[in-house]
Design a protein around this motif. Structure first.
Motif, PDB file in Angstrom:
ATOM      1  N   LEU A  50       7.973   2.833   2.981  1.00 36.38           N
ATOM      2  CA  LEU A  50       8.275   4.510   2.566  1.00 36.38           C
ATOM      3  C   LEU A  50       7.071   4.794   1.828  1.00 36.38           C
ATOM      4  N   VAL A  51       6.447   4.379   0.974  1.00 35.41           N
ATOM      5  CA  VAL A  51       5.062   4.608   0.130  1.00 35.41           C
ATOM      6  C   VAL A  51       4.025   4.729   1.128  1.00 35.41           C
ATOM      7  N   SER A  52       3.799   4.035   2.254  1.00 33.78           N
ATOM      8  CA  SER A  52       2.979   3.820   3.074  1.00 33.78           C
ATOM      9  C   SER A  52       2.930   4.845   3.904  1.00 33.78           C
ATOM     10  N   TRP A  53       4.125   5.390   4.353  1.00 34.03           N
ATOM     11  CA  TRP A  53       4.288   6.638   5.176  1.00 34.03           C
ATOM     12  C   TRP A  53       3.948   7.811   4.492  1.00 34.03           C
ATOM     13  N   VAL A  55       1.762   7.863   1.823  1.00 31.98           N
ATOM     14  CA  VAL A  55       0.294   7.985   1.696  1.00 31.98           C
ATOM     15  C   VAL A  55      -0.365   8.689   3.156  1.00 31.98           C
ATOM     16  N   LEU A  56       0.058   7.977   4.260  1.00 38.03           N
ATOM     17  CA  LEU A  56      -0.273   8.532   5.541  1.00 38.03           C
ATOM     18  C   LEU A  56      -0.269  10.017   5.803  1.00 38.03           C
ATOM     19  N   ALA A  57       0.965  10.418   5.264  1.00 39.26           N
ATOM     20  CA  ALA A  57       1.181  11.762   5.509  1.00 39.26           C
ATOM     21  C   ALA A  57       0.305  12.697   4.713  1.00 39.26           C
ATOM     22  N   VAL A  58      -0.021  12.136   3.351  1.00 42.31           N
ATOM     23  CA  VAL A  58      -0.814  12.907   2.633  1.00 42.31           C
ATOM     24  C   VAL A  58      -2.172  13.008   3.138  1.00 42.31           C
ATOM     25  N   ILE A  59      -2.704  11.802   3.482  1.00 42.01           N
ATOM     26  CA  ILE A  59      -4.107  11.890   4.247  1.00 42.01           C
ATOM     27  C   ILE A  59      -4.169  12.810   5.442  1.00 42.01           C
ATOM     28  N   PHE A  60      -3.070  12.656   6.234  1.00 41.95           N
ATOM     29  CA  PHE A  60      -2.925  13.459   7.702  1.00 41.95           C
ATOM     30  C   PHE A  60      -2.871  15.129   7.063  1.00 41.95           C
ATOM     31  N   GLY A  61      -1.944  15.285   6.139  1.00 42.22           N
ATOM     32  CA  GLY A  61      -1.971  16.737   5.628  1.00 42.22           C
ATOM     33  C   GLY A  61      -3.118  17.136   5.182  1.00 42.22           C
ATOM     34  N   LEU A  62      -3.873  16.384   4.378  1.00 41.97           N
ATOM     35  CA  LEU A  62      -5.340  17.001   3.974  1.00 41.97           C
ATOM     36  C   LEU A  62      -6.282  17.498   4.879  1.00 41.97           C
ATOM     37  N   SER A  63      -6.128  16.287   5.958  1.00 45.33           N
ATOM     38  CA  SER A  63      -7.355  16.345   7.004  1.00 45.33           C
ATOM     39  C   SER A  63      -6.999  17.512   7.780  1.00 45.33           C
ATOM     40  N   PHE A  64      -5.685  17.604   8.136  1.00 40.92           N
ATOM     41  CA  PHE A  64      -5.602  18.634   8.969  1.00 40.92           C
ATOM     42  C   PHE A  64      -5.616  20.052   8.439  1.00 40.92           C
ATOM     43  N   VAL A  65      -4.955  20.369   7.300  1.00 40.41           N
ATOM     44  CA  VAL A  65      -5.461  21.747   6.631  1.00 40.41           C
ATOM     45  C   VAL A  65      -6.892  21.681   6.178  1.00 40.41           C
ATOM     46  N   PHE A 114      -7.006   5.118   2.895  1.00 38.72           N
ATOM     47  CA  PHE A 114      -5.654   4.485   2.602  1.00 38.72           C
ATOM     48  C   PHE A 114      -5.494   3.650   1.315  1.00 38.72           C
ATOM     49  N   ILE A 115      -6.586   2.942   1.096  1.00 32.28           N
ATOM     50  CA  ILE A 115      -6.496   2.166  -0.054  1.00 32.28           C
ATOM     51  C   ILE A 115      -6.821   3.249  -1.492  1.00 32.28           C
ATOM     52  N   PHE A 116      -7.475   4.285  -1.362  1.00 35.37           N
ATOM     53  CA  PHE A 116      -7.529   4.901  -2.487  1.00 35.37           C
ATOM     54  C   PHE A 116      -6.373   5.826  -2.662  1.00 35.37           C
ATOM     55  N   VAL A 117      -5.724   6.534  -1.740  1.00 32.08           N
ATOM     56  CA  VAL A 117      -4.699   7.282  -1.896  1.00 32.08           C
ATOM     57  C   VAL A 117      -3.504   6.266  -2.296  1.00 32.08           C
ATOM     58  N   SER A 118      -3.406   5.057  -1.595  1.00 29.17           N
ATOM     59  CA  SER A 118      -2.158   4.137  -2.274  1.00 29.17           C
ATOM     60  C   SER A 118      -2.483   3.736  -3.708  1.00 29.17           C
ATOM     61  N   ALA A 139       2.788   1.325  -5.470  1.00 31.25           N
ATOM     62  CA  ALA A 139       1.508   1.398  -4.637  1.00 31.25           C
ATOM     63  C   ALA A 139       1.638   0.519  -3.464  1.00 31.25           C
ATOM     64  N   PRO A 140       1.344   0.795  -2.020  1.00 31.87           N
ATOM     65  CA  PRO A 140       1.559  -0.523  -0.919  1.00 31.87           C
ATOM     66  C   PRO A 140       0.535  -1.488  -1.369  1.00 31.87           C
ATOM     67  N   THR A 141      -0.536  -1.308  -1.999  1.00 35.11           N
ATOM     68  CA  THR A 141      -1.379  -2.216  -2.378  1.00 35.11           C
ATOM     69  C   THR A 141      -1.098  -3.111  -3.537  1.00 35.11           C
ATOM     70  N   ASN A 142       0.066  -2.761  -4.122  1.00 33.54           N
ATOM     71  CA  ASN A 142       0.902  -3.651  -5.034  1.00 33.54           C
ATOM     72  C   ASN A 142       1.654  -4.763  -4.237  1.00 33.54           C
ATOM     73  N   ASP A 143       1.613  -4.678  -3.064  1.00 30.69           N
ATOM     74  CA  ASP A 143       2.171  -5.837  -2.149  1.00 30.69           C
ATOM     75  C   ASP A 143       1.269  -6.675  -1.524  1.00 30.69           C
ATOM     76  N   ILE A 144       1.242  -8.050  -1.746  1.00 29.85           N
ATOM     77  CA  ILE A 144       0.511  -9.003  -1.105  1.00 29.85           C
ATOM     78  C   ILE A 144       0.594  -8.739   0.286  1.00 29.85           C
ATOM     79  N   ASN A 145       1.550  -8.489   0.951  1.00 28.33           N
ATOM     80  CA  ASN A 145       1.427  -8.246   2.597  1.00 28.33           C
ATOM     81  C   ASN A 145       0.543  -7.291   2.958  1.00 28.33           C
ATOM     82  N   THR A 146       0.533  -6.160   2.309  1.00 32.17           N
ATOM     83  CA  THR A 146      -0.459  -4.992   2.637  1.00 32.17           C
ATOM     84  C   THR A 146      -1.808  -5.551   2.395  1.00 32.17           C
ATOM     85  N   THR A 147      -2.132  -6.097   1.486  1.00 31.26           N
ATOM     86  CA  THR A 147      -3.804  -6.321   1.189  1.00 31.26           C
ATOM     87  C   THR A 147      -3.992  -7.262   2.178  1.00 31.26           C
ATOM     88  N   VAL A 148      -3.210  -8.360   2.572  1.00 33.47           N
ATOM     89  CA  VAL A 148      -3.395  -9.266   3.494  1.00 33.47           C
ATOM     90  C   VAL A 148      -3.676  -8.777   4.819  1.00 33.47           C
TER      91      VAL A 148
END
Length: 257
Positions: A50-53, A55-65, A114-118, A139-148
């Motif tokens: 949920l939080v990863s999506w 984060v990706l939406a924020v990055i995509f939105g800022l890039s698009f605008v 992705f890491i910065f915004v997360s 934060a997604p980076t708070n989960d070991i699965n994401t960082t691995v």
């Protein structure tokens, strides 16, 4: 906060699983409480997705605008996006070299953003206010699965970069500068993703735990400087990860004479 309770039994469970059955049970070790989604026979950490999506939406939105109406003289958000792009290009050029760096700007830029915004989403947004049946958003980076996963992607990337440029000659690096260094050079390929993943995971988790403890003990004023410091360290962790990823790719494509 539930986040504070995340690691009470992790070490004991890790050691018992590793000692009893290191190959079949170790993959089941989980850090903290999670909001699980059942996908067939698999369980995934729903709060991370949920939080990863987000984060990706924020990055995509800022890039698009920022790039939807490009001007010859940038201003506003376009100026910011161009600054970020130039920063990532310079980082890739420094670590990889002029000949190969352009091919890796998209990857390093994606990882860094992705890491910065997360990290900042975990440091600045009050995710604890959103209640879940189990666990809590962070934060997604708070989960070991994401960082691995990010670390393994980096490992695959530098293997791909080396083999793509040198072919099978890439594997000569394992016996350089001397053949007896083969075990050490092989071990290095295992330590790189481990150091990348646990450094990022440990720093982000520790920062959120410290802030959580201070907020529960002293709710006013005191946690604010720690939160500001957390934002700074979160940015540094994103930079460190991207820099090391670029350095590993640069090492893989480097010509040894």
């Amino acid at each position: 906060m539930q986040l504070i309770k995340y690691n009470k039994v992790v070490i004991q469970k890790f050691m018992s699983d590793f000692l009893l059955n290191p190959f079949s049970e170790i993959a089941e070790v989980s850090v903290g409480q999670h909001f699980y989604w059942q996908l067939g026979s698999y369980e995934v950490h729903g709060q991370v997705l949920l939080v990863s999506w987000f984060v990706l939406a924020v990055i995509f939105g800022l890039s698009f605008v920022g790039n939807s109406n490009l001007k010859s003289t940038p201003d506003g958000l376009q100026n910011f996006t161009e600054f970020v792009t130039e920063f990532i290009r310079d980082l890739a050029k420094t670590q990889i070299g002029e000949e190969e760096y352009l091919k890796w700007v998209p990857y390093l830029g994606t990882v860094f953003l992705f890491i910065f915004v997360s990290n900042w989403s975990g440091a600045l947004l009050p995710w604890a206010l959103i209640e879940l049946p189990n666990g809590e958003l962070a934060a997604p980076t708070n989960d070991i699965n994401t960082t691995v996963a990010l670390a393994l992607l980096t490992s695959i990337s530098y293997f791909y970069a080396g083999i793509r440029k040198k072919g099978l000659r890439y594997f000569n690096r394992y016996v350089q500068p001397a053949a007896f260094l083969l075990p050490i050079n092989v071990l290095e390929d295992f330590t790189k993703p481990l150091s990348l993943s646990f450094r990022l995971f440990g720093n982000i988790l520790a920062d959120e735990l410290v802030v959580g403890v201070l907020v529960s003990l002293v709710p006013l004023i005191i946690p604010i400087p720690i939160m500001l410091l957390g934002c700074f360290t979160s940015a540094i962790q994103a930079l460190v990860f991207a820099t090391l990823a670029g350095a590993y790719i640069g090492e893989a494509v480097e010509d040894h004479h």
